[in-house]
Write an enzyme that holds these catalytic residues in place. Structure first.
Site, PDB file in Angstrom:
ATOM      1  N   TYR A 141     -21.353   7.675 -29.119  1.00  0.00           N
ATOM      2  CA  TYR A 141     -21.296   8.568 -27.955  1.00  0.00           C
ATOM      3  C   TYR A 141     -19.858   9.041 -27.736  1.00  0.00           C
ATOM      4  O   TYR A 141     -19.614  10.240 -27.571  1.00  0.00           O
ATOM      5  CB  TYR A 141     -21.827   7.851 -26.704  1.00  0.00           C
ATOM      6  CG  TYR A 141     -21.798   8.754 -25.486  1.00  0.00           C
ATOM      7  CD1 TYR A 141     -22.648   9.850 -25.409  1.00  0.00           C
ATOM      8  CD2 TYR A 141     -20.901   8.529 -24.435  1.00  0.00           C
ATOM      9  CE1 TYR A 141     -22.607  10.710 -24.312  1.00  0.00           C
ATOM     10  CE2 TYR A 141     -20.859   9.376 -23.346  1.00  0.00           C
ATOM     11  CZ  TYR A 141     -21.715  10.468 -23.280  1.00  0.00           C
ATOM     12  OH  TYR A 141     -21.671  11.322 -22.198  1.00  0.00           O
ATOM     13  N   GLY A 181     -30.139  16.050 -13.691  1.00  0.00           N
ATOM     14  CA  GLY A 181     -28.702  15.807 -13.584  1.00  0.00           C
ATOM     15  C   GLY A 181     -27.838  17.041 -13.400  1.00  0.00           C
ATOM     16  O   GLY A 181     -28.109  17.906 -12.563  1.00  0.00           O
ATOM     17  N   LYS A 187     -18.305  12.979 -28.055  1.00  0.00           N
ATOM     18  CA  LYS A 187     -17.596  13.716 -26.992  1.00  0.00           C
ATOM     19  C   LYS A 187     -16.165  14.053 -27.410  1.00  0.00           C
ATOM     20  O   LYS A 187     -15.595  15.045 -26.939  1.00  0.00           O
ATOM     21  CB  LYS A 187     -17.631  12.921 -25.689  1.00  0.00           C
ATOM     22  CG  LYS A 187     -19.040  12.780 -25.111  1.00  0.00           C
ATOM     23  CD  LYS A 187     -19.702  14.139 -24.865  1.00  0.00           C
ATOM     24  CE  LYS A 187     -21.084  13.998 -24.215  1.00  0.00           C
ATOM     25  NZ  LYS A 187     -21.722  15.285 -23.927  1.00  0.00           N
ATOM     26  N   GLY A 197     -30.359  21.852 -21.109  1.00  0.00           N
ATOM     27  CA  GLY A 197     -30.600  20.613 -20.358  1.00  0.00           C
ATOM     28  C   GLY A 197     -30.622  20.862 -18.864  1.00  0.00           C
ATOM     29  O   GLY A 197     -29.842  20.265 -18.113  1.00  0.00           O
ATOM     30  N   PHE A 240     -28.710   9.763 -16.680  1.00  0.00           N
ATOM     31  CA  PHE A 240     -27.921   9.397 -17.855  1.00  0.00           C
ATOM     32  C   PHE A 240     -28.113   7.930 -18.274  1.00  0.00           C
ATOM     33  O   PHE A 240     -28.389   7.625 -19.439  1.00  0.00           O
ATOM     34  CB  PHE A 240     -26.452   9.690 -17.541  1.00  0.00           C
ATOM     35  CG  PHE A 240     -25.472   9.318 -18.612  1.00  0.00           C
ATOM     36  CD1 PHE A 240     -25.228  10.152 -19.691  1.00  0.00           C
ATOM     37  CD2 PHE A 240     -24.757   8.124 -18.530  1.00  0.00           C
ATOM     38  CE1 PHE A 240     -24.299   9.812 -20.670  1.00  0.00           C
ATOM     39  CE2 PHE A 240     -23.827   7.772 -19.502  1.00  0.00           C
ATOM     40  CZ  PHE A 240     -23.605   8.619 -20.574  1.00  0.00           C
TER      41      PHE A 240
HETATM   42  P1  NDP Z   1     -29.383  13.561 -17.608  1.00  0.00           P
HETATM   43  O1  NDP Z   1     -30.001  12.551 -18.502  1.00  0.00           O
HETATM   44  O2  NDP Z   1     -29.711  13.544 -16.172  1.00  0.00           O
HETATM   45  O3  NDP Z   1     -29.679  15.037 -18.186  1.00  0.00           O
HETATM   46  C1  NDP Z   1     -29.612  15.315 -19.556  1.00  0.00           C
HETATM   47  C2  NDP Z   1     -30.209  16.671 -19.836  1.00  0.00           C
HETATM   48  O4  NDP Z   1     -30.087  16.933 -21.244  1.00  0.00           O
HETATM   49  C3  NDP Z   1     -31.681  16.769 -19.496  1.00  0.00           C
HETATM   50  O5  NDP Z   1     -31.956  18.018 -18.913  1.00  0.00           O
HETATM   51  C4  NDP Z   1     -32.366  16.665 -20.842  1.00  0.00           C
HETATM   52  O6  NDP Z   1     -33.564  17.416 -20.868  1.00  0.00           O
HETATM   53  C5  NDP Z   1     -31.331  17.328 -21.743  1.00  0.00           C
HETATM   54  N1  NDP Z   1     -31.522  16.933 -23.137  1.00  0.00           N
HETATM   55  C6  NDP Z   1     -31.252  15.732 -23.704  1.00  0.00           C
HETATM   56  N2  NDP Z   1     -31.626  15.736 -24.992  1.00  0.00           N
HETATM   57  C7  NDP Z   1     -32.120  16.968 -25.253  1.00  0.00           C
HETATM   58  C8  NDP Z   1     -32.663  17.593 -26.397  1.00  0.00           C
HETATM   59  N3  NDP Z   1     -32.784  16.968 -27.572  1.00  0.00           N
HETATM   60  N4  NDP Z   1     -33.102  18.883 -26.291  1.00  0.00           N
HETATM   61  C9  NDP Z   1     -33.004  19.518 -25.107  1.00  0.00           C
HETATM   62  N5  NDP Z   1     -32.489  18.993 -23.994  1.00  0.00           N
HETATM   63  C10 NDP Z   1     -32.067  17.729 -24.071  1.00  0.00           C
HETATM   64  O7  NDP Z   1     -27.809  13.382 -17.845  1.00  0.00           O
HETATM   65  P2  NDP Z   1     -26.515  14.131 -17.215  1.00  0.00           P
HETATM   66  O8  NDP Z   1     -26.891  15.282 -16.388  1.00  0.00           O
HETATM   67  O9  NDP Z   1     -25.659  13.093 -16.631  1.00  0.00           O
HETATM   68  O10 NDP Z   1     -25.839  14.589 -18.569  1.00  0.00           O
HETATM   69  C11 NDP Z   1     -25.556  15.944 -18.890  1.00  0.00           C
HETATM   70  C12 NDP Z   1     -24.401  15.980 -19.860  1.00  0.00           C
HETATM   71  O11 NDP Z   1     -23.248  15.420 -19.236  1.00  0.00           O
HETATM   72  C13 NDP Z   1     -24.611  15.185 -21.139  1.00  0.00           C
HETATM   73  O12 NDP Z   1     -24.050  15.912 -22.224  1.00  0.00           O
HETATM   74  C14 NDP Z   1     -23.809  13.900 -20.895  1.00  0.00           C
HETATM   75  O13 NDP Z   1     -23.368  13.325 -22.091  1.00  0.00           O
HETATM   76  C15 NDP Z   1     -22.666  14.433 -20.073  1.00  0.00           C
HETATM   77  N6  NDP Z   1     -21.973  13.460 -19.236  1.00  0.00           N
HETATM   78  C16 NDP Z   1     -22.649  12.634 -18.377  1.00  0.00           C
HETATM   79  C17 NDP Z   1     -21.952  11.738 -17.589  1.00  0.00           C
HETATM   80  C18 NDP Z   1     -22.619  10.751 -16.696  1.00  0.00           C
HETATM   81  O14 NDP Z   1     -22.032   9.684 -16.421  1.00  0.00           O
HETATM   82  N7  NDP Z   1     -23.798  11.044 -16.173  1.00  0.00           N
HETATM   83  C19 NDP Z   1     -20.473  11.698 -17.606  1.00  0.00           C
HETATM   84  C20 NDP Z   1     -19.875  12.588 -18.560  1.00  0.00           C
HETATM   85  C21 NDP Z   1     -20.601  13.448 -19.313  1.00  0.00           C
HETATM   86  P3  NDP Z   1     -34.963  16.912 -21.485  1.00  0.00           P
HETATM   87  O15 NDP Z   1     -34.967  15.413 -21.467  1.00  0.00           O
HETATM   88  O16 NDP Z   1     -36.005  17.535 -20.595  1.00  0.00           O
HETATM   89  O17 NDP Z   1     -34.993  17.474 -22.865  1.00  0.00           O
HETATM   90  C1  8X3 Z   2     -20.454   9.451 -19.486  1.00  0.00           C
HETATM   91  C2  8X3 Z   2     -19.315   8.671 -18.967  1.00  0.00           C
HETATM   92  O1  8X3 Z   2     -17.963   6.560 -19.323  1.00  0.00           O
HETATM   93  O2  8X3 Z   2     -20.376   6.350 -19.313  1.00  0.00           O
HETATM   94  O3  8X3 Z   2     -20.048  10.351 -20.438  1.00  0.00           O
HETATM   95  O4  8X3 Z   2     -19.274   7.330 -21.178  1.00  0.00           O
HETATM   96  S1  8X3 Z   2     -19.250   7.160 -19.746  1.00  0.00           S
END
Ligand code: NDP
Ligand code: 8X3
Length: 250
Positions: free
Chosen positions: A149, A13, A153, A9, A186
């Site tokens: 979700y 992000g 996690k 990913g 996200f």
């Molecule tokens: P983004 O949506 O900005 O990025 C998500 C990334 O995951 C993208 O690069 C996307 O790439 C990739 N991805 C999603 N589904 C797939 C798939 N099926 N195959 C390959 N790649 C995939 O979100 P974040 O950077 O915020 O999230 C990154 C991680 O952090 C996630 O696991 C999220 O749950 C976690 N997280 C996020 C938080 C938040 O509030 N933002 C807080 C806590 C945890 P593409 O679409 O090109 O495939």
């Molecule tokens: C992302 C944080 O609180 O939106 O993992 O689930 S929350």
């Protein structure tokens, strides 16, 4: 000889910010994602320090084949960042889309397992390496509409700790990073492209930034080899854990 990080990913992000930071610090970065155009753009930006790996993490055979056989030196993965993931929807369980639930289980849990299983034998053989998971505070504290979700996690948290137990006796490290409110794509993904609704999540707050998480990944992977950071929970100062909810008047 540069070290190698494999980031799932890397198109957005946290993954994108981490790719940029590690490349700046002299690492070689392999990055996956479904959006090949974004991987190509990152390749243009970072040059030979970046290996684009277009991949859907839900495709078990493709993940095992591709991530288990990266070209040449890229296959000696020093750090695997299991970051690809998503939250889809915020409806109560009785109204949720089963497609959304499947996609979260398939990406956040199963995709993470495939990547780990593909890379781990090499790390154990070399007796070095670090698997960093992107968990979430959602794995620690439930919230309404979080259902699958949050469950995914919680799985990541417990799987990370279990990996530590399996890897006892090796020098392979495992860390689960658990961020709270963080602005990236996200929420746009969670609300299926509704950018206004997504923006309202962060209105009036100072959320965690992708750069904050990239720096955390860098920090946990640059500790002395004799220690392991098991978990890092991070919230913005404008957020706090809340206790159980109470319904009055029953
Ligand atoms: P983004 O949506 O900005 O990025 C998500 C990334 O995951 C993208 O690069 C996307 O790439 C990739 N991805 C999603 N589904 C797939 C798939 N099926 N195959 C390959 N790649 C995939 O979100 P974040 O950077 O915020 O999230 C990154 C991680 O952090 C996630 O696991 C999220 O749950 C976690 N997280 C996020 C938080 C938040 O509030 N933002 C807080 C806590 C945890 P593409 O679409 O090109 O495939
Ligand atoms: C992302 C944080 O609180 O939106 O993992 O689930 S929350």
């Amino acid at each position: 000889m540069p070290k190698h990080i494999l980031i799932t990913g890397a198109t957005s992000g946290f993954g994108l910010a981490t790719a940029r930071l590690f490349a700046t610090e002299g690492w070689h970065v392999a990055g996956t994602g479904r959006r090949a155009d974004r991987l190509d753009a990152l390749h243009q930006e970072l040059g030979d320090a970046f290996l684009p790996v277009p991949l859907d993490m839900r495709d078990r055979d493709a993940v095992m084949e591709t991530l288990g056989n990266l070209p040449g030196e890229w296959n000696d993965v020093d750090v695997l960042l299991n970051n690809a993931g998503a939250a889809l929807g915020l409806e109560p369980a009785q109204e949720c889309s089963l497609d959304d639930w499947d996609a979260m289980v398939d990406t956040n849990i199963k995709g993470l397992l495939y990547a780990t299983r593909a890379v781990l034998p090499g790390m154990v053989k070399r007796n070095r390496g670090h698997i960093v998971m992107l968990g979430s505070i959602a794995g620690n504290y439930p919230y309404a509409g979080g259902n699958v979700y949050c469950g995914s996690k919680a799985f990541v948290k417990q799987f990370s700790l279990s990996l530590r137990a399996d890897l006892l006796g090796t020098d392979v490290h495992v860390t689960n990073i658990e961020p709270g409110l963080a602005e990236s794509e996200f929420s746009i993904v969670r609300f299926h492209g509704d950018t206004e609704k997504a923006a309202s999540v962060y209105e009036g707050t100072s959320p965690i930034t992708p750069q904050d998480i990239a720096e955390t990944v860098f920090w946990v992977t640059h500790r002395p080899a004799h220690i392991n950071i098991n978990r890092v929970e991070i919230m913005p100062i404008c957020q706090s854990p809340s206790g159980p909810m109470v319904r009055k008047g029953m």
